[in-house]
Design an enzyme around this catalytic site. Structure first.
Site, PDB file in Angstrom:
ATOM      1  N   CYS A  74      96.046 -90.676  15.833  1.00  0.00           N
ATOM      2  CA  CYS A  74      95.385 -90.915  17.205  1.00  0.00           C
ATOM      3  C   CYS A  74      93.859 -91.273  16.960  1.00  0.00           C
ATOM      4  CB  CYS A  74      95.361 -89.822  17.954  1.00  0.00           C
ATOM      5  SG  CYS A  74      97.065 -88.999  17.975  1.00  0.00           S
ATOM      6  N   ARG A  83      94.645 -98.364  13.401  1.00  0.00           N
ATOM      7  CA  ARG A  83      95.314 -97.113  12.919  1.00  0.00           C
ATOM      8  C   ARG A  83      96.834 -96.843  13.346  1.00  0.00           C
ATOM      9  NH1 ARG A  83      90.873 -93.163  11.941  1.00  0.00           N
ATOM     10  NH2 ARG A  83      92.137 -91.667  12.686  1.00  0.00           N
ATOM     11  N   TRP A 105      99.141 -91.404  19.003  1.00  0.00           N
ATOM     12  CA  TRP A 105     100.224 -91.688  18.315  1.00  0.00           C
ATOM     13  C   TRP A 105     101.101 -90.207  18.442  1.00  0.00           C
ATOM     14  CZ3 TRP A 105     102.530 -94.734  14.602  1.00  0.00           C
ATOM     15  CH2 TRP A 105     103.139 -94.118  13.484  1.00  0.00           C
ATOM     16  N   ASN A 108      92.941 -84.908  18.947  1.00  0.00           N
ATOM     17  CA  ASN A 108      93.830 -85.453  17.550  1.00  0.00           C
ATOM     18  C   ASN A 108      94.057 -84.275  17.033  1.00  0.00           C
ATOM     19  OD1 ASN A 108      93.249 -87.954  18.312  1.00  0.00           O
ATOM     20  ND2 ASN A 108      91.695 -88.282  16.718  1.00  0.00           N
ATOM     21  N   GLY A 109      95.332 -84.173  16.252  1.00  0.00           N
ATOM     22  CA  GLY A 109      95.701 -83.018  15.288  1.00  0.00           C
ATOM     23  C   GLY A 109      96.617 -82.365  16.135  1.00  0.00           C
ATOM     24  N   GLU A 135     112.443 -94.722  -7.227  1.00  0.00           N
ATOM     25  CA  GLU A 135     111.341 -95.004  -6.331  1.00  0.00           C
ATOM     26  C   GLU A 135     110.124 -95.678  -7.356  1.00  0.00           C
ATOM     27  OE1 GLU A 135     110.663 -95.513  -3.403  1.00  0.00           O
ATOM     28  OE2 GLU A 135     108.388 -94.965  -3.236  1.00  0.00           O
ATOM     29  N   LYS A 156     108.378 -99.453  -6.153  1.00  0.00           N
ATOM     30  CA  LYS A 156     107.030 -99.403  -5.847  1.00  0.00           C
ATOM     31  C   LYS A 156     106.383-100.532  -6.922  1.00  0.00           C
ATOM     32  CE  LYS A 156     106.745 -97.940  -3.205  1.00  0.00           C
ATOM     33  NZ  LYS A 156     107.336 -97.411  -1.910  1.00  0.00           N
ATOM     34  N   GLU A 164     107.853-104.120  -5.945  1.00  0.00           N
ATOM     35  CA  GLU A 164     107.482-104.941  -4.633  1.00  0.00           C
ATOM     36  C   GLU A 164     105.770-105.228  -4.490  1.00  0.00           C
ATOM     37  OE1 GLU A 164     108.102-102.460  -0.937  1.00  0.00           O
ATOM     38  OE2 GLU A 164     107.660-100.571  -2.010  1.00  0.00           O
ATOM     39  N   HIS A 200     124.665 -96.571 -21.711  1.00  0.00           N
ATOM     40  CA  HIS A 200     125.699 -97.368 -21.193  1.00  0.00           C
ATOM     41  C   HIS A 200     125.352 -98.712 -20.823  1.00  0.00           C
ATOM     42  CE1 HIS A 200     127.844 -93.823 -21.207  1.00  0.00           C
ATOM     43  NE2 HIS A 200     126.947 -93.088 -20.655  1.00  0.00           N
ATOM     44  N   LYS A 227     106.851-104.697   7.001  1.00  0.00           N
ATOM     45  CA  LYS A 227     106.537-103.278   7.244  1.00  0.00           C
ATOM     46  C   LYS A 227     108.110-102.862   7.970  1.00  0.00           C
ATOM     47  CE  LYS A 227     104.777 -99.288   6.651  1.00  0.00           C
ATOM     48  NZ  LYS A 227     105.060 -98.775   5.260  1.00  0.00           N
TER      49      LYS A 227
HETATM   50  C1  F6R Z   1     109.353 -99.760   0.211  1.00  0.00           C
HETATM   51  C2  F6R Z   1     109.301 -99.684   1.662  1.00  0.00           C
HETATM   52  C3  F6R Z   1     111.048 -99.880   2.164  1.00  0.00           C
HETATM   53  C4  F6R Z   1     111.242 -99.069   3.258  1.00  0.00           C
HETATM   54  C5  F6R Z   1     112.384 -99.675   3.642  1.00  0.00           C
HETATM   55  C6  F6R Z   1     112.883 -98.718   4.849  1.00  0.00           C
HETATM   56  O1  F6R Z   1     108.088 -99.188  -0.083  1.00  0.00           O
HETATM   57  O2  F6R Z   1     108.824 -99.520   2.242  1.00  0.00           O
HETATM   58  O3  F6R Z   1     111.804 -99.851   1.038  1.00  0.00           O
HETATM   59  O4  F6R Z   1     111.346 -97.814   2.707  1.00  0.00           O
HETATM   60  O5  F6R Z   1     112.400-100.725   4.337  1.00  0.00           O
HETATM   61  O6  F6R Z   1     111.987 -98.749   6.113  1.00  0.00           O
HETATM   62  P1  F6R Z   1     112.050 -97.486   6.936  1.00  0.00           P
HETATM   63  O7  F6R Z   1     111.703 -96.136   6.366  1.00  0.00           O
HETATM   64  O8  F6R Z   1     111.047 -97.692   8.030  1.00  0.00           O
HETATM   65  O9  F6R Z   1     113.348 -97.291   7.775  1.00  0.00           O
END
Ligand code: F6R
Length: 608
Positions: free
Chosen positions: A2, A27, A75, A99-100, A484, A488, A491, A507, A603
Site C-alpha cells: 500500500c 507499487r 493492496w 500500511n501494514g 526452480e 529462474k 527465463e 539415467h 507477469k
Molecule cells: C517464473 C514465473 C512463472 C509463474 C507462473 C505462475 O518466475 O513467474 O513460472 O510462477 O506463471 O504464475 P502465478 O503464480 O501468478 O499463477
C-alpha cells in the site's frame, strides 16, 4: 504494498494527494482514496475500487477544496477489494490511512465493540482508528491519543491521521512500514515512498521505527511513542523517480529478492507462535473434523508456484504422518481424467491469482466436490474469490516478471498449513516446534544470507555468464529448488538450463556434460549428503564445471562452493534458493538482458 500520501500547506490538498498517489501506482494496488479537511473544518472522503483514474473521476464530480488531507492506495490484506475496505477510514473524530498489518486487531475489535464502536469494514485499519478515537477524549491531544493507541498494537504500521478537532495537524507514525516527511516551503508532504515527494521537496525526515511525528505546514516535530522529543535531522532525497521506485536498486527483480526478509515477516505475521511451537493459518475455513478427515492433498500450480508446491509437499509429508500429497502442473491436470479420493483438499497456488490453467483446475476440482484452498498473493484476484477458503501469502506486489519473493512466501504459507494439519493428525509436536522456530528466524537468516553472499554470487555470475547450458541438481528438498533455480536462470538469462533430481543423472542427463555446460549442485547437510555428493563426483569425473551451494561444512570438491552458515536446517533449501535467485539475476544483468521484462513472458498468464 500500500501507499500513503499526506499534505498540509497552501495548495489544494486533493491535487497533491492524487498526484502523489499516481507516483505510487507502480507499487500495485487495488483501490484508492483520499480524505481532506476543508476550511470550515468539515472532512470529506472519496474512495474507489480500481485505478487512481477512477478516484479522479469521483473527485471530478465532487471536488474537495481543503488544504490538509491524506491519501492511500490499498493492496488488500484484511477484507476484500471493496470501496468500504478502501482507505481512508473514518471513525468518529479520526480519519486515518494505514500500511501494514495489525496482528491483534481481532481482540482489539472485540474490546472496542463492547465499548459501543461499530465497524463498517473488515479491515484492521478501522479497528486502529477506533482505538485512537477511544483514547481521544476531552483534554487529550491527537498526538497523545495516537501514541497511547499504538502502544497497544502488535504488528506493523505506517499511519497518517487527522481530526477536525485539530485542523492544520497531521500525525504520522511508523513501525516496520516506511514513512517520510517532506519539508517544503510553507507545506509538509508525507509519503510512504520518496517518489511521491519529488517535485515538492528533496528535504525530508525519514521516520524510524517506534517514532511518531506531529506535522503542520511549517514542518514536523518527532517523538518516541513515550512522547520524548527527538532532534531529527532532515536528509536530502537522492536519485530520480525511477531509482526511488526501485528502492535504489537497478531492477525491481533485485529489490524483490532483497526485500524477502520484510515480506516474509508479513507472511508469518500472527501465524506462528515460536514459544508454543505452533503454527496457525486463519483462512482455510475448515472445521476441526474436516481438518482431521483430510487424507489427501493435491497441490496445483504453474511454473514457480508448482515448484513451491513441490517443496511444500516434502515438508507436508514430514509433518503429517497419514497424508498423501500429490503436486500437479495445472496445464496438464485440467485435461486429465483425474479422480480425487474422498477427504481430499486441493491447494491452488498462484501469485497473481489469475493464471488461466490454474483457474481452470480450480473449477475442475470444484466440479468433483473437493474443497479448494487458495495460496494466493493478489487479494481479490479471481482464484482468491473462487476458492472455498485459503490464505493470502502477503508477499506484496511482485512487479518483476520472474517470481522470487512469492516463491518463498508460497512455500512458507503451505508449510504453515502443514504444521497446523500435523496437530490434527498425530504428527510429532517436536518436529512442528522445530519448524516453527526455524520459521521465526527465517526472515533474519534470509537477510543475513543475501547480504553475505551477494558479492560472491555476482562474481560467480560473471564467471559463468557465457556458458550456453546449465544443469541444476539436488535431492530431497534440494530437488524442487533445483527445478526452480533452473527456471529462474533460463527465463531471465536465456541460458538453456534444466533441473533434475541428482539421482536421475545416470539415467540420461549425464550424457550432456561437456564444456558448454556448467552444473549447479544444491547439497544439503542431511541424511542424503553422501548420496548428493555422489552425483557431484560423477559429473566432476567427466570434466564438468561444478558449482556447489550448500549448508554443509564438510569437505566438498567443486570448482566453486558457496556455503551458507545458519542454524536453519529444515528450511535451508529456501536459503539456498535465494542465492540461486541472485545468481540468475546477475547473469541476466551481465548478459545485458531486460531483467524485469524478459522476452516472450508476461507477469500474469491469463490465457491458455
Ligand atoms: C517464473 C514465473 C512463472 C509463474 C507462473 C505462475 O518466475 O513467474 O513460472 O510462477 O506463471 O504464475 P502465478 O503464480 O501468478 O499463477
Amino acid at each position: 504494498m500500500c501507499g500513503i500520501v499526506g499534505y498540509v500547506g497552501k495548495k489544494t490538498a486533493q491535487d497533491v494527494l492524487v498526484g502523489g498517489l499516481r507516483r505510487l501506482e507502480y507499487r500495485g494496488y487495488d483501490s484508492a482514496g483520499i480524505a481532506t479537511l476543508d476550511d470550515n473544518n468539515e472532512a470529506h472522503i472519496a474512495r474507489s475500487v480500481g485505478k487512481i483514474a477512477e478516484l479522479a473521476n469521483v473527485l471530478d464530480g465532487a471536488p474537495q477544496t481543503g488544504h490538509l488531507g491524506i491519501g492511500h492506495t490499498r493492496w488488500a490484506t484484511h477484507g476484500g477489494v471493496t470501496e468500504t475496505n478502501a482507505h481512508p477510514h473514518h471513525v468518529k473524530n479520526i480519519y486515518m490511512v494505514h500500511n501494514g498489518i495489525i496482528e491483534n486487531y481481532k481482540e482489539l475489535k472485540a474490546e472496542l465493540s463492547d465499548k459501543g464502536y461499530e465497524f463498517a469494514s473488515d479491515t484492521d485499519t478501522e479497528v486502529l482508528a477506533a482505538l485512537i478515537d477511544s483514547n481521544y477524549t476531552d483534554g487529550v491531544t491527537l498526538k497523545d491519543a495516537v501514541a497511547k493507541a499504538l502502544k497497544r498494537v502488535r504488528g506493523t504500521y505506517g499511519i497518517a491521521v487527522f481530526s477536525p478537532k485539530e485542523p492544520g495537524t497531521l500525525i504520522v507514525a511508523r513501525l516496520g512500514s516506511p514513512l517520510i516527511i517532506g519539508l517544503g516551503q510553507g507545506e509538509t508532504i508525507i509519503a510512504s515512498d520518496a517518489s511521491a515527494l519529488l517535485g515538492y521537496t528533496r528535504e525530508a525526515i525519514y521516520l524510524n521505527d517506534g517514532e511518531l511525528a506531529v506535522c503542520n505546514k511549517d514542518g514536523a516535530e518527532v517523538f518516541t511513542l513515550g512522547l520524548k522529543h527527538l532532534d531529527s535531522k532532515p536528509e536530502t532525497i537522492e536519485g530520480d523517480l525511477a531509482q526511488i521506485q526501485k528502492g535504489g536498486y537497478d531492477y525491481f527483480l533485485l529489490k524483490e529478492i532483497m526485500e524477502q526478509a520484510t515480506t516474509l515477516h508479513n507472511t508469518l505475521s500472527g501465524r506462528i507462535d515460536p514459544k508454543a511451537g505452533k503454527m496457525h493459518l486463519g483462512g482455510p475455513n475448515l472445521t476441526e473434523k474436516e481438518m482431521r478427515d483430510i487424507r489427501h492433498v493435491v497441490i496445483v500450480g504453474c511454473g514457480t508456484a508448482y515448484y513451491a508446491g513441490l517443496l511444500a509437499s516434502y515438508y507436508m509429508e514430514q509433518l503429517v504422518p497419514d497424508l498423501t500429497t500429490e503436486v500437479v502442473i495445472a496445464s496438464e491436470y485440467r485435461y486429465r481424467s483425474f479422480h480425487l479420493p474422498k477427504n481430499s483438499v486441493a491447494l491452488i497456488v498462484s501469485q497473481s491469482g489469475e493464471t488461466a490453467d490454474t483457474l481452470a483446475c480450480l473449477r475442475e476440482i470444484k466440479k468433483r466436490g473437493v474443497k479448494t484452498l487458495g495460496i494466493v498473493n493478489v487479494v481479490g484476484s479471481t482464484i482468491a474469490r473462487e476458492v472455498d477458503g485459503g490464505t493470502y501469502v502477503h508477499a506484496g506486489p511482485e512487479i518483476s516478471v520472474a517470481s522470487t519473493k512469492a516463491f518463498t512466501a508460497q512455500v512458507v504459507a503451505m508449510l504453515m498449513f502443514a504444521g497446523m494439519l500435523s496437530e490434527y493428525h498425530g504428527g510429532d509436536p517436536k518436529l512442528v516446534a522445530e519448524f516453527t522456530r526455524e520459521l521465526s528466524i527465517l526472515p533474519e537468516e534470509i537477510e543475513k544470507n543475501l547480504e553475505t553472499h551477494r558479492a560472491t554470487m555476482e562474481a560467480l555470475a560473471k564467471k559463468y555468464s557465457k556458458y550456453d547450458h546449465a544443469l541444476y541438481l539436488g535431492r530431497d528438498t534440494a530437488f524442487p529448488i533445483s527445478l526452480e533455480g533452473a527456471l529462474k536462470l533460463k527465463e531471465i538469462s536465456y541460458i538453456h538450463s534444466e533441473g533434475y533430481a541428482s539421482g536421475e543423472l545416470k539415467h540420461g542427463p549425464i550424457a550432456l556434460v561437456d564444456d558448454r555446460f556448467f552444473e549447479v549442485f544444491n547439497i544439503l547437510d542431511n541424511w542424503l549428503f553422501d548420496k548428493s555428493c555422489g552425483g557431484l563426483h560423477e559429473v566432476r569425473a567427466r570434466g564438468g564445471k561444478t558449482i556447489v551451494l550448500t549448508d554443509s561444512k564438510a569437505d566438498i570438491e567443486a570448482d566453486d562452493i558457496v556455503r551458507i552458515e545458519s542454524p536453519i536446517k529444515h528450511l535451508a533449501p529456501i536459503l539456498l534458493n535465494t542465492l540461486q535467485q541472485l545468481f540468475a539475476y546477475y547473469i541476466a544483468v551481465d548478459r545485458g538482458n531486460d531483467v524485469d521484462q524478459p522476452r516472450n513472458l508476461a507477469k500474469s498468464v491469463t490465457v491458455e
